[in-house]
Design a protein around this motif. Structure first.
Motif, short mmCIF file in Angstrom:
data_model
loop_
_atom_site.label_atom_id
_atom_site.label_comp_id
_atom_site.label_asym_id
_atom_site.label_seq_id
_atom_site.Cartn_x
_atom_site.Cartn_y
_atom_site.Cartn_z
N LEU A 100 0.83 -1.21 0.00
CA LEU A 100 0.00 0.00 0.00
C LEU A 100 0.86 1.26 0.00
O LEU A 100 0.57 2.23 -0.72
CB LEU A 100 -0.94 0.00 1.20
CG LEU A 100 -1.96 1.13 1.25
CD1 LEU A 100 -2.87 1.09 0.03
CD2 LEU A 100 -2.79 1.04 2.54
N GLU A 116 0.78 4.06 -2.95
CA GLU A 116 0.52 5.48 -2.69
C GLU A 116 1.68 6.35 -3.16
O GLU A 116 1.47 7.47 -3.63
CB GLU A 116 0.24 5.70 -1.20
CG GLU A 116 -1.10 5.14 -0.77
CD GLU A 116 -1.66 5.83 0.46
OE1 GLU A 116 -2.77 6.37 0.37
OE2 GLU A 116 -0.96 5.85 1.50
N ASN A 117 2.89 5.85 -3.05
CA ASN A 117 4.06 6.61 -3.51
C ASN A 117 4.14 6.68 -5.03
O ASN A 117 4.62 7.68 -5.59
CB ASN A 117 5.35 5.99 -2.96
CG ASN A 117 5.54 6.24 -1.48
OD1 ASN A 117 5.01 7.21 -0.94
ND2 ASN A 117 6.28 5.37 -0.82
N TYR A 153 1.41 5.57 -7.38
CA TYR A 153 0.18 5.62 -8.17
C TYR A 153 -0.82 6.68 -7.73
O TYR A 153 -1.72 7.03 -8.49
CB TYR A 153 -0.52 4.26 -8.15
CG TYR A 153 0.35 3.10 -8.53
CD1 TYR A 153 1.31 3.21 -9.54
CD2 TYR A 153 0.23 1.87 -7.88
CE1 TYR A 153 2.11 2.14 -9.89
CE2 TYR A 153 1.03 0.79 -8.22
CZ TYR A 153 1.97 0.92 -9.22
OH TYR A 153 2.76 -0.13 -9.57
N LYS A 190 -2.78 8.63 -3.93
CA LYS A 190 -3.25 8.34 -2.59
C LYS A 190 -4.57 7.57 -2.61
O LYS A 190 -5.44 7.80 -3.46
CB LYS A 190 -3.44 9.64 -1.79
CG LYS A 190 -2.15 10.43 -1.60
CD LYS A 190 -1.12 9.65 -0.80
CE LYS A 190 0.16 10.46 -0.59
NZ LYS A 190 1.20 9.67 0.12
N VAL A 191 -4.70 6.65 -1.65
CA VAL A 191 -5.97 5.96 -1.44
C VAL A 191 -7.05 6.98 -1.11
O VAL A 191 -6.78 7.99 -0.46
CB VAL A 191 -5.83 4.94 -0.29
CG1 VAL A 191 -7.19 4.39 0.13
CG2 VAL A 191 -4.92 3.78 -0.71
N GLU A 226 -8.33 9.10 -2.95
CA GLU A 226 -8.29 10.24 -3.87
C GLU A 226 -8.45 9.72 -5.30
O GLU A 226 -8.09 8.59 -5.62
CB GLU A 226 -6.98 11.01 -3.73
CG GLU A 226 -6.81 11.67 -2.36
CD GLU A 226 -5.51 12.44 -2.26
OE1 GLU A 226 -4.78 12.53 -3.28
OE2 GLU A 226 -5.22 12.95 -1.16
N ARG A 272 -4.68 10.02 -10.20
CA ARG A 272 -3.74 8.92 -10.39
C ARG A 272 -2.57 9.39 -11.25
O ARG A 272 -2.74 10.21 -12.16
CB ARG A 272 -4.42 7.73 -11.06
CG ARG A 272 -5.51 7.09 -10.18
CD ARG A 272 -4.88 6.33 -9.02
NE ARG A 272 -5.87 5.76 -8.12
CZ ARG A 272 -6.19 6.27 -6.94
NH1 ARG A 272 -5.62 7.39 -6.53
NH2 ARG A 272 -7.07 5.68 -6.16
N TYR A 308 -6.34 -0.01 -7.77
CA TYR A 308 -5.88 1.04 -8.69
C TYR A 308 -6.21 0.70 -10.15
O TYR A 308 -5.69 1.33 -11.06
CB TYR A 308 -4.38 1.26 -8.52
CG TYR A 308 -4.02 2.03 -7.26
CD1 TYR A 308 -3.87 3.40 -7.28
CD2 TYR A 308 -3.85 1.37 -6.05
CE1 TYR A 308 -3.54 4.12 -6.13
CE2 TYR A 308 -3.53 2.06 -4.90
CZ TYR A 308 -3.38 3.43 -4.94
OH TYR A 308 -3.07 4.13 -3.79
#
Length: 517
Positions: free
Chosen positions: A377, A381-382, A384, A386-387, A389, A392, A458
């Motif tokens: 995860l 997030e780094n 692709y 933030k979860v 949000e 992308r 994602y």
């Protein structure tokens, strides 16, 4: 002239097809030779489990194992090998020594192992045993036990139902189970291949399931500390005599830590419970010498890459992965040393063949999966976005597929397609050369609770490998018996070789794998 043209065109197409087929055949032949005749899969899992296991999140032992993996992969000449951090406040926890005994009414050595991230006992402690069946209603527990727990050890929970072991402890999927899964037409019904099925919802998995489960003990632990209780004994229904000490998730620096908390065998639990039912009060003697510490540098994912050879396609990536962390009571051989060793062997096989895949092949060995996909995860997030949000990065579109292995050490039987109908004919063609190994079974169904969930969230084609169960759920999963003895060599060789062939073919495709609509 038209006739000649047609003949020439047909001949050209035939020759082109033959060359393409021959090239693919030659590539798979090289992969098979390297994977089956020069396999290092068992050597890798032996090192990873016997020498470098266990690999509990946050620990020095995890980082030592990660360094070994990085060095080993680099020595194969893999183009890039590096770490990426994933957690700043995940604590390490080490056991130095422990013991649990019943000293009255008669002596009994209690088969036990401490749960992770529990506190030191500060020497040998002795106290009477009392039973609390459930703390779901904590107010009721407080009403009954306030002022009565000082100096006591608590036996928590119900005795597991008697198991006479008439059922096999180790099994492979039957033809009927495989056929039933292949006939599924929707992704989320009850999965005939296992209990984990349903619509994948990463946010629900993390917030509703993981967080509620992780935090369920906090208030109870706080109450026990305030009351002066000495320790807790719990169990799980793993027969015969298997100890299952997973279930404490107080790994962050700010989390409430438990008093010494031990998982014990169901047989030991049963005897203690029966004695209490007879109003005979067992006396428990124990000690736990453990250490909690915070070293953020220990929390790393291991990333390795074979750079693509095609100028136009090398920026696109085929990813493979497995979680590198394990629980602490054994060497983490089947969960998930086997998956990690297979994915390492995939990279070694492709590199050793001298093949030059068009796309980049990237392997990730994840940390913190057991605590809720922490490593994968953080990576997502780094890279692709933030979860929660909607924004992308362009990198999402560069990933053709992610393939994950995390269901023990059993042989690959096929792929969960995660509801992605469009990819089925692609995988059918790619796995056809290995039909004789019975690894080409495809089901539209989902499986979840491992790292491919993150990629699916994602909208990256993320897939989990179908594996024979063997004794994963009955003996080794999160237990003191997660050892190399339960890792079959032939299964490991097949898994690594077939996945190497599958990954290479995906990397050679003219276009990325189709995404779900």
């Amino acid at each position: 002239m038209k006739i000649f043209s047609k003949i020439f065109t047909a001949l050209f197409l035939f020759v082109g097809f033959s060359v393409t087929s021959q090239t693919k055949s030659q590539a798979l032949s090289k992969i098979n030779t390297e994977g089956f005749q020069n396999s290092q899969a068992m050597s890798l899992i032996s090192d990873l489990s016997d020498v470098y296991g266990p690999r509990l999140t946050g620990t020095d032992q995890y980082y030592t194992a990660a360094e070994w993996a990085k060095k080993t992969i680099a020595n194969w000449g893999i183009d890039k090998v590096y770490f990426e951090s994933y957690c700043d406040d995940c604590m390490g926890w080490e056991v130095k020594s422990f013991n649990v005994e019943m000293t009255a009414p008669a002596y009994m050595k209690i088969q036990a192992y401490p749960y992770a991230w529990t506190e030191n006992s500060n020497g040998v402690q002795i106290g009477d045993l009392i039973w609390i069946e459930s703390y779901t209603n904590l107010e009721k527990v407080k009403e009954q036990w306030s002022g009565k727990l000082e100096g006591k050890t608590i036996l928590i929970g119900s005795a597991p139902k008697q198991n006479m072991l008439f059922d096999a402890l180790s099994t492979r999927f039957t033809d009927t189970q495989i056929e039933e899964a292949e006939k599924s037409i929707v992704p989320a019904p009850t999965n005939p291949l296992g209990p984990s099925a349903g619509d994948i919802d990463l946010i629900k998995d993390l917030e509703v399931i993981f967080e509620s489960f992780m935090r369920k003990d906090d208030a109870f632990f706080t109450f026990l500390k305030a009351e002066g209780a000495l320790s807790v004994l719990g169990t799980a229904p793993f027969f015969p005599g298997v100890i299952h000490p997973s279930g404490t998730y107080n790994y962050r620096e700010s989390d409430v830590k438990s008093i010494p908390y031990f998982a014990i065998s169901p047989e030991s639990f049963g005897k203690l419970k029966r004695l209490i039912a007879r109003e005979i009060n067992p006396k428990i003697k124990f000690h736990l010498d453990s250490e909690l510490y915070l070293k953020p540098e220990n929390n790393v994912n291991i990333i390795a890459e074979i750079t693509g050879s095609d100028p136009k396609l090398k920026d696109e990536v085929v990813m493979i992965g497995a979680h590198f962390d394990s629980w602490h009571p054994a060497s983490g051989a089947t969960d998930n040393g086997a998956g990690s060793a297979v994915m390492m062997e995939v990279m070694r096989i492709i590199k050793a063949t001298g093949l030059k895949p068009k796309r980049t092949i990237r392997m990730a060995l994840w940390g913190g999966e057991e605590q809720g996909y922490l490593g994968s995860l953080a990576y997502a997030e780094n890279h692709y976005g933030k979860v929660k949000e909607t924004t992308r990065t362009k990198e999402v579109e560069k990933i053709s597929a992610y393939i994950n292995m995390d269901n023990g050490a059993g042989q690959m039987r096929g792929v969960y397609l995660q509801g992605n109908e469009a990819v089925k004919p692609v995988f059918e063609e790619m796995l056809a050369p290995y039909a004789h190994l019975d690894v080409n079974n495809l089901t539209i169904q989902n499986t979840n609770f491992t790292d491919h969930d993150v990629f699916d969230y994602y909208n990256i084609p993320g897939f989990q490998i179908i594996q024979d169960k063997l004794n994963y759920q009955t003996v080794t999963h999160h237990t003191n018996l997660d050892a190399l003895e339960y890792v079959p060599e032939r299964d490991m060789m097949i898994n690594a070789t077939v996945i190497a062939a599958l990954v290479y073919q995906i990397a050679e495709q003219e276009s990325r794998l189709p995404r779900e609509d």
